[in-house]
Design an enzyme around this catalytic site. Structure first.
Site, PDB file in Angstrom:
ATOM      1  N   MET A  32       0.853  -1.193   0.000  1.00 39.05           N
ATOM      2  CA  MET A  32       0.000   0.000   0.000  1.00 39.05           C
ATOM      3  C   MET A  32       0.887   1.240   0.000  1.00 39.05           C
ATOM      4  O   MET A  32       0.423   2.330   0.352  1.00 39.05           O
ATOM      5  CB  MET A  32      -0.942  -0.020   1.202  1.00 39.05           C
ATOM      6  N   GLY A  33       2.144   1.083  -0.397  1.00 37.37           N
ATOM      7  CA  GLY A  33       3.036   2.225  -0.527  1.00 37.37           C
ATOM      8  C   GLY A  33       3.585   2.730   0.789  1.00 37.37           C
ATOM      9  O   GLY A  33       3.537   2.041   1.806  1.00 37.37           O
ATOM     10  N   GLY A  38      11.089  -2.535   5.705  1.00 38.29           N
ATOM     11  CA  GLY A  38      10.353  -3.799   5.745  1.00 38.29           C
ATOM     12  C   GLY A  38       9.916  -4.207   4.333  1.00 38.29           C
ATOM     13  O   GLY A  38      10.120  -5.349   3.908  1.00 38.29           O
ATOM     14  N   HIS A  39       9.338  -3.243   3.597  1.00 37.89           N
ATOM     15  CA  HIS A  39       8.924  -3.544   2.219  1.00 37.89           C
ATOM     16  C   HIS A  39      10.133  -3.890   1.364  1.00 37.89           C
ATOM     17  O   HIS A  39      10.081  -4.779   0.517  1.00 37.89           O
ATOM     18  CB  HIS A  39       8.244  -2.325   1.585  1.00 37.89           C
ATOM     19  N   ASP A 153       2.374  -9.162   9.431  1.00 43.23           N
ATOM     20  CA  ASP A 153       0.929  -9.404   9.324  1.00 43.23           C
ATOM     21  C   ASP A 153       0.737 -10.909   9.230  1.00 43.23           C
ATOM     22  O   ASP A 153       0.394 -11.436   8.170  1.00 43.23           O
ATOM     23  CB  ASP A 153       0.371  -8.707   8.084  1.00 43.23           C
ATOM     24  N   GLN A 156      -2.627 -12.171   8.027  1.00 37.93           N
ATOM     25  CA  GLN A 156      -2.802 -11.901   6.597  1.00 37.93           C
ATOM     26  C   GLN A 156      -2.038 -12.926   5.768  1.00 37.93           C
ATOM     27  O   GLN A 156      -2.546 -13.472   4.782  1.00 37.93           O
ATOM     28  CB  GLN A 156      -2.299 -10.481   6.288  1.00 37.93           C
ATOM     29  N   SER A 188       6.781  -0.220  10.399  1.00 39.64           N
ATOM     30  CA  SER A 188       5.409  -0.059   9.906  1.00 39.64           C
ATOM     31  C   SER A 188       5.268   1.338   9.324  1.00 39.64           C
ATOM     32  O   SER A 188       5.851   2.290   9.845  1.00 39.64           O
ATOM     33  CB  SER A 188       4.431  -0.198  11.082  1.00 39.64           C
ATOM     34  N   SER A 189       4.475   1.453   8.265  1.00 45.15           N
ATOM     35  CA  SER A 189       4.221   2.780   7.680  1.00 45.15           C
ATOM     36  C   SER A 189       3.537   3.674   8.702  1.00 45.15           C
ATOM     37  O   SER A 189       3.635   4.895   8.661  1.00 45.15           O
ATOM     38  CB  SER A 189       3.313   2.659   6.456  1.00 45.15           C
ATOM     39  N   ARG A 190       2.820   3.051   9.653  1.00 41.46           N
ATOM     40  CA  ARG A 190       2.080   3.830  10.654  1.00 41.46           C
ATOM     41  C   ARG A 190       2.998   4.494  11.674  1.00 41.46           C
ATOM     42  O   ARG A 190       2.572   5.430  12.348  1.00 41.46           O
ATOM     43  CB  ARG A 190       1.096   2.926  11.392  1.00 41.46           C
TER      44      ARG A 190
HETATM   45  O1  PAF Z   1      -0.129  -5.728   3.666  1.00 38.55           O
HETATM   46  C1  PAF Z   1      -0.560  -4.817   2.935  1.00 38.55           C
HETATM   47  O2  PAF Z   1       0.103  -3.813   2.696  1.00 38.55           O
HETATM   48  C2  PAF Z   1      -1.956  -4.936   2.322  1.00 38.55           C
HETATM   49  O3  PAF Z   1      -2.845  -5.564   3.191  1.00 38.55           O
HETATM   50  C3  PAF Z   1      -1.939  -5.655   0.953  1.00 38.55           C
HETATM   51  C4  PAF Z   1      -1.486  -7.093   1.061  1.00 38.55           C
HETATM   52  C5  PAF Z   1      -1.059  -4.897  -0.010  1.00 38.55           C
HETATM   53  C6  PAF Z   1      -3.365  -5.673   0.373  1.00 38.55           C
HETATM   54  O4  PAF Z   1      -3.871  -4.392   0.217  1.00 38.55           O
END
Ligand code: PAF
Length: 283
Positions: A32-33, A38-39, A153, A156, A188-190
């Site tokens: 989600m940008g 981490g990303h 996550d 998820q 985290s982005s948050r």
């Molecule tokens: O983990 C995330 O950033 C989001 O939940 C994802 C997997 C991109 C889905 O919108």
């Protein structure tokens, strides 16, 4: 790096690419940008396991059960693009909200109630259903051979793995370790929305988790109830949404008196109205 913004174009790119390079493997990292280390570690993992990497950036409105949380979600596409170019990502898929939901929100619901009614799902109605919907569709557009998801996550990751198996996607779901700052804070982005004092408070989360893990590693007869007591004691100044011990395969919460062999200790807390999650895996 090639930036693609429409579904039609990404599908065309996918078909052309596979026709030209039938043996090459496509790795995919949905995000989600507002990218952070981490990303970048997810992307690094995708690069190690595939020949070409597609990253998507899409802040998915239907997975936010709280409209304010969606509106406050940080966005910096310019900086994200620079980071992705530095990492030599091949394709960025960055569709608009209209491109994805122009014809209205979906009516179909993809759900696994036994997995979504616990942990984060319990207090975020519709969240995982929204995640599963968008990931399902991104998989259809990009048709990758593998996709990487972070263990931060954890719920998820497990849900996406389950969906991929049950809906027979031929996609290898790869897990990437949770990344932390040196002080232990989970990336985290948050975190960008926290003040200095907020960050200081947030350090209690990883401290509590690390202590709980250490106690269990020193005595595997520690009960779930004893672990919970440690978490609540160590995070007593925080607004806790949940903090408990779950079976790491089926996400069922252990009863207070139960001992366990494989588990995930997971927490969600609010600091300065920002919701933070973290976990440690015990095995
Ligand atoms: O983990 C995330 O950033 C989001 O939940 C994802 C997997 C991109 C889905 O919108």
């Amino acid at each position: 790096m090639l930036t693609i913004t429409t579904i039609e174009e990404i599908k065309k790119w996918r078909n052309d690419f596979q026709e030209k390079h039938p043996r090459k493997k496509i790795g995919f990292v949905p995000t989600m940008g507002f990218l952070h280390r981490g990303h970048l570690s997810l992307i690094q993992k995708a690069k190690e396991t595939a020949d070409i990497v597609v990253v998507s950036i899409f802040v998915n409105p239907i997975q936010f059960n709280d409209k304010k949380d969606f509106e406050a979600y940080p966005i910096d596409l310019q900086n994200d693009k620079a980071l992705l170019s530095d990492l030599k990502v091949d394709i960025l898929f960055a569709p608009s909200k209209d491109e994805i939901y122009g014809s209205g929100n979906p009516e179909i619901i993809i759900d696994y109630p036994s997995y979504t009614n616990v942990m984060c799902g319990k207090n975020r109605p519709g969240h995982f259903q929204g995640v599963l919907y968008i990931v399902h569709n991104l998989f259809q557009y990009v048709r990758p051979h593998s996709a990487v998801f972070g263990l931060k996550d954890y719920q998820q990751y497990l849900l996406i793995k389950k969906m991929t198996e049950e809906l027979a996607f031929d996609i290898d779901i790869i897990a990437a370790d949770l990344m932390r700052e040196e002080n232990g804070l989970a990336l985290s982005s948050r975190n960008a929305r926290l003040s200095k004092e907020g960050i200081e408070k947030a350090l209690q989360i990883s401290k509590a988790l690390f202590l709980a893990k250490e106690v269990w590693e020193n005595n595997k007869n520690t009960t779930a109830g004893e672990i919970k007591t440690i978490l609540f004691e160590k995070m007593k100044n925080l607004e806790i949404e949940y903090a408990s011990v779950y079976n790491s395969e089926i996400l069922q919460e252990f009863n207070e008196e139960e001992t366990f062999h494989r588990a995930v200790i997971a927490v969600a807390v609010y600091i300065e109205n920002v919701r933070l999650i973290d976990n440690v895996i015990l095995e």
